[in-house]
Design a protein around this motif. Structure first.
Motif, PDB file in Angstrom:
ATOM      1  N   GLY A 150       8.002   3.305   1.390  1.00  0.00           N
ATOM      2  CA  GLY A 150       7.976   3.628  -0.034  1.00  0.00           C
ATOM      3  C   GLY A 150       7.584   5.060  -0.357  1.00  0.00           C
ATOM      4  N   TRP A 151       7.391   5.892   0.665  1.00  0.00           N
ATOM      5  CA  TRP A 151       6.878   7.237   0.399  1.00  0.00           C
ATOM      6  C   TRP A 151       7.875   8.095  -0.366  1.00  0.00           C
ATOM      7  CZ3 TRP A 151       8.473  12.122   2.110  1.00  0.00           C
ATOM      8  CH2 TRP A 151       9.526  12.137   3.028  1.00  0.00           C
ATOM      9  N   VAL A 152       9.169   7.907  -0.137  1.00  0.00           N
ATOM     10  CA  VAL A 152      10.166   8.729  -0.832  1.00  0.00           C
ATOM     11  C   VAL A 152      10.179   8.409  -2.325  1.00  0.00           C
ATOM     12  CG1 VAL A 152      12.628   9.264  -1.024  1.00  0.00           C
ATOM     13  CG2 VAL A 152      11.587   9.020   1.224  1.00  0.00           C
ATOM     14  N   LYS A 153      10.026   7.141  -2.664  1.00  0.00           N
ATOM     15  CA  LYS A 153      10.008   6.758  -4.072  1.00  0.00           C
ATOM     16  C   LYS A 153       8.832   7.399  -4.801  1.00  0.00           C
ATOM     17  CE  LYS A 153      10.024   2.721  -7.131  1.00  0.00           C
ATOM     18  NZ  LYS A 153      10.004   1.221  -7.191  1.00  0.00           N
ATOM     19  N   ALA A 154       7.693   7.500  -4.152  1.00  0.00           N
ATOM     20  CA  ALA A 154       6.506   8.086  -4.781  1.00  0.00           C
ATOM     21  C   ALA A 154       6.568   9.606  -4.850  1.00  0.00           C
ATOM     22  CB  ALA A 154       5.254   7.666  -4.012  1.00  0.00           C
ATOM     23  N   ARG A 162      -2.124   8.488   5.890  1.00  0.00           N
ATOM     24  CA  ARG A 162      -1.024   7.621   6.308  1.00  0.00           C
ATOM     25  C   ARG A 162       0.199   8.424   6.748  1.00  0.00           C
ATOM     26  NH1 ARG A 162      -1.520   3.816   1.007  1.00  0.00           N
ATOM     27  NH2 ARG A 162      -1.955   5.896   0.157  1.00  0.00           N
ATOM     28  N   TYR A 163       0.227   9.705   6.424  1.00  0.00           N
ATOM     29  CA  TYR A 163       1.365  10.562   6.773  1.00  0.00           C
ATOM     30  C   TYR A 163       1.126  11.342   8.072  1.00  0.00           C
ATOM     31  CZ  TYR A 163       2.863   9.735   1.938  1.00  0.00           C
ATOM     32  OH  TYR A 163       3.260   9.148   0.762  1.00  0.00           O
ATOM     33  N   LEU A 164      -0.063  11.205   8.629  1.00  0.00           N
ATOM     34  CA  LEU A 164      -0.447  11.955   9.818  1.00  0.00           C
ATOM     35  C   LEU A 164      -0.284  11.080  11.055  1.00  0.00           C
ATOM     36  CD1 LEU A 164      -1.609  14.798  10.392  1.00  0.00           C
ATOM     37  CD2 LEU A 164      -3.890  13.783  10.290  1.00  0.00           C
ATOM     38  N   PRO A 173       9.895  11.321  11.214  1.00  0.00           N
ATOM     39  CA  PRO A 173       9.893  10.992   9.781  1.00  0.00           C
ATOM     40  C   PRO A 173      10.009   9.502   9.511  1.00  0.00           C
ATOM     41  CG  PRO A 173      11.282  12.901  10.201  1.00  0.00           C
ATOM     42  CD  PRO A 173      10.899  12.349  11.549  1.00  0.00           C
ATOM     43  N   GLU A 174      10.681   8.762  10.408  1.00  0.00           N
ATOM     44  CA  GLU A 174      10.824   7.321  10.186  1.00  0.00           C
ATOM     45  C   GLU A 174       9.487   6.591  10.300  1.00  0.00           C
ATOM     46  OE1 GLU A 174      12.287   8.154  14.481  1.00  0.00           O
ATOM     47  OE2 GLU A 174      12.322   9.136  12.509  1.00  0.00           O
ATOM     48  N   GLY A 175       8.466   7.249  10.809  1.00  0.00           N
ATOM     49  CA  GLY A 175       7.145   6.648  10.908  1.00  0.00           C
ATOM     50  C   GLY A 175       6.284   6.848   9.675  1.00  0.00           C
ATOM     51  N   THR A 199     -11.608   7.244   9.614  1.00  0.00           N
ATOM     52  CA  THR A 199     -10.833   7.188   8.387  1.00  0.00           C
ATOM     53  C   THR A 199     -11.777   7.138   7.191  1.00  0.00           C
ATOM     54  OG1 THR A 199     -10.765   4.783   8.473  1.00  0.00           O
ATOM     55  CG2 THR A 199      -8.945   5.957   9.510  1.00  0.00           C
ATOM     56  N   PRO A 200     -11.281   7.575   6.006  1.00  0.00           N
ATOM     57  CA  PRO A 200     -12.118   7.470   4.821  1.00  0.00           C
ATOM     58  C   PRO A 200     -12.360   6.006   4.486  1.00  0.00           C
ATOM     59  CG  PRO A 200      -9.865   8.060   4.234  1.00  0.00           C
ATOM     60  CD  PRO A 200      -9.957   8.115   5.722  1.00  0.00           C
ATOM     61  N   THR A 201     -13.372   5.746   3.680  1.00  0.00           N
ATOM     62  CA  THR A 201     -13.709   4.368   3.353  1.00  0.00           C
ATOM     63  C   THR A 201     -12.610   3.682   2.562  1.00  0.00           C
ATOM     64  OG1 THR A 201     -14.876   5.163   1.387  1.00  0.00           O
ATOM     65  CG2 THR A 201     -16.175   4.842   3.386  1.00  0.00           C
ATOM     66  N   MET A 202     -11.813   4.462   1.788  1.00  0.00           N
ATOM     67  CA  MET A 202     -10.763   3.830   0.992  1.00  0.00           C
ATOM     68  C   MET A 202      -9.639   4.822   0.780  1.00  0.00           C
ATOM     69  SD  MET A 202     -10.936   2.118  -2.820  1.00  0.00           S
ATOM     70  CE  MET A 202     -11.141   3.709  -3.631  1.00  0.00           C
ATOM     71  N   LEU A 203      -8.408   4.386   1.021  1.00  0.00           N
ATOM     72  CA  LEU A 203      -7.249   5.200   0.707  1.00  0.00           C
ATOM     73  C   LEU A 203      -6.864   5.002  -0.746  1.00  0.00           C
ATOM     74  CD1 LEU A 203      -5.019   4.547   3.843  1.00  0.00           C
ATOM     75  CD2 LEU A 203      -6.028   6.739   3.186  1.00  0.00           C
ATOM     76  N   HIS A 204      -6.300   6.040  -1.354  1.00  0.00           N
ATOM     77  CA  HIS A 204      -5.826   5.897  -2.725  1.00  0.00           C
ATOM     78  C   HIS A 204      -4.711   4.863  -2.748  1.00  0.00           C
ATOM     79  CE1 HIS A 204      -4.243   6.918  -6.678  1.00  0.00           C
ATOM     80  NE2 HIS A 204      -5.353   7.594  -6.891  1.00  0.00           N
ATOM     81  N   PRO A 205      -4.699   3.976  -3.751  1.00  0.00           N
ATOM     82  CA  PRO A 205      -3.660   2.929  -3.763  1.00  0.00           C
ATOM     83  C   PRO A 205      -2.251   3.484  -3.917  1.00  0.00           C
ATOM     84  CG  PRO A 205      -4.919   2.938  -5.816  1.00  0.00           C
ATOM     85  CD  PRO A 205      -5.653   3.827  -4.867  1.00  0.00           C
ATOM     86  N   ASP A 206      -2.118   4.673  -4.496  1.00  0.00           N
ATOM     87  CA  ASP A 206      -0.802   5.273  -4.671  1.00  0.00           C
ATOM     88  C   ASP A 206      -0.490   6.205  -3.505  1.00  0.00           C
ATOM     89  OD1 ASP A 206      -0.462   4.043  -7.171  1.00  0.00           O
ATOM     90  OD2 ASP A 206      -1.533   5.670  -8.189  1.00  0.00           O
TER      91      ASP A 206
END
Length: 327
Positions: free
Chosen positions: A124-128, A82-84, A118-120, A4-11
């Motif tokens: 909060g992904w839909v709101k973003a 996080r979507y994979l 999709p439930e995985g 994984t990358p060292t840091m995920l974007h907070p958004d």
């Protein structure tokens, strides 16, 4: 284990693409094979990230060496991982003979992509989300197709923008007609090519396919990509055409995934400046496809990258694209 990358974007991602990511196994003339990550929806997500948008690919991949190759490519492109979903299932493979039909043949009766849930997706992904893109074999192969179509309808009901690029494969026969119509009616943007229209609508005249899409959804932007001839954008009764800029460093070059790059350019423009004129959106679509010609043009490397689109280059090319009304 995947790295994984060292840091995920907070958004969370504002753009998410759904459909297939696969491994193309390409047979060269000397009998050797080489692999490349592929899949139109995945490539659109990669291109959007390259252009600087918070982007993700929503799908499932295998946990073997091919899945690791996809994971590594997503990491390199700064997609939101996080979507994979990585599963202990086989990969979707496409075997291609470089000297024969380019479509190849697919192997993936119980591959990982069919088990995407999709439930995985992250809370909060839909709101973003602002735009969701759908297309490719993901809307053909069951049970994934049913899940993705339901997801698209649900997102549309939530007020999210929908982009749809059906592509065309021989699997998209008359059994795909109902899905094609439903997705066209849902979409705010539809990306097609003349060859795809002829295949999807089983006609020798792509104009009849365009007319049918217009009858289904007169309010959508329809981007018709024409390869070296540029692209045409339709919106209601409006029609605009743009040819690619004639620059020495891209003249005569071609690349896989130009339609995906064009879709990304159009979507980025719509996300950044939704109220801009249609001509501006078309300039970005054609500029992105032109920029893709400066990237790897074929499967010479394991990770061919026609979706690598330097934002400054695309902006420069967009300024030089000339748009004409109609044809």
């Amino acid at each position: 284990m995947p790295y994984t990358p060292t840091m995920l974007h907070p958004d969370l991602a504002r753009f998410v693409s759904f459909g297939e990511v696969r491994i193309d196994l390409v047979r060269a003339g000397d009998g050797s094979w080489r692999s490349a990550c592929a899949g139109s929806p995945w490539q659109v997500a990669m291109a959007m990230s390259s252009l600087g948008e918070l982007s993700a690919y929503g799908g499932a991949i295998s946990s073997d060496l091919f899945g690791q190759e996809v994971w590594a490519a997503c990491t390199d492109a700064h997609l939101d991982l996080r979507y994979l979903q990585q599963l202990p299932r086989p990969p979707l493979l496409n075997f291609i003979d470089a000297d024969e039909a380019p479509e190849g043949f697919f192997v993936g009766a119980d591959s990982a992509d069919l088990h995407f849930r999709p439930e995985g997706l992250p809370a909060g992904w839909v709101k973003a989300l602002r735009w969701a893109h759908f297309g490719g074999l993901g809307l053909v192969r069951q049970p994934q197709a049913q899940r993705l179509e339901a997801l698209a309808a649900g997102l549309k009901a939530e007020g999210k923008k929908i982009s749809y690029a059906p592509g065309f494969r021989t699997l998209m026969d008359s059994r795909y007609d109902d899905c094609l119509e439903r997705m066209c009616r849902l979409a705010d943007v539809i990306k097609v090519s003349p060859a795809e229209l002829c295949g999807l609508f089983r006609t020798a005249d792509y104009h009849s396919g365009l007319a049918q899409i217009g009858a289904w959804n007169s309010g959508a932007y329809v981007l018709l990509t024409r390869g070296a001839q540029g692209a045409t954008l339709y919106s209601g009764t409006g029609e605009w055409h743009a040819a690619p800029p004639q620059l020495e460093d891209i003249a005569g070059k071609t690349a896989l995934g130009l339609g995906d790059a064009a879709a990304a350019g159009l979507l980025l423009s719509l996300m950044r400046e939704p109220a801009a004129a249609a001509e501006q959106h078309l300039r970005w679509a054609v500029a992105a496809a032109s920029a893709a010609c400066t990237a790897c043009s074929d499967y010479a490397l394991p990770r061919a990258q026609p979706w690598t689109l330097p934002p400054a280059l695309v902006a420069t090319l967009a300024a030089s694209v000339r748009v004409l009304p109609g044809e």
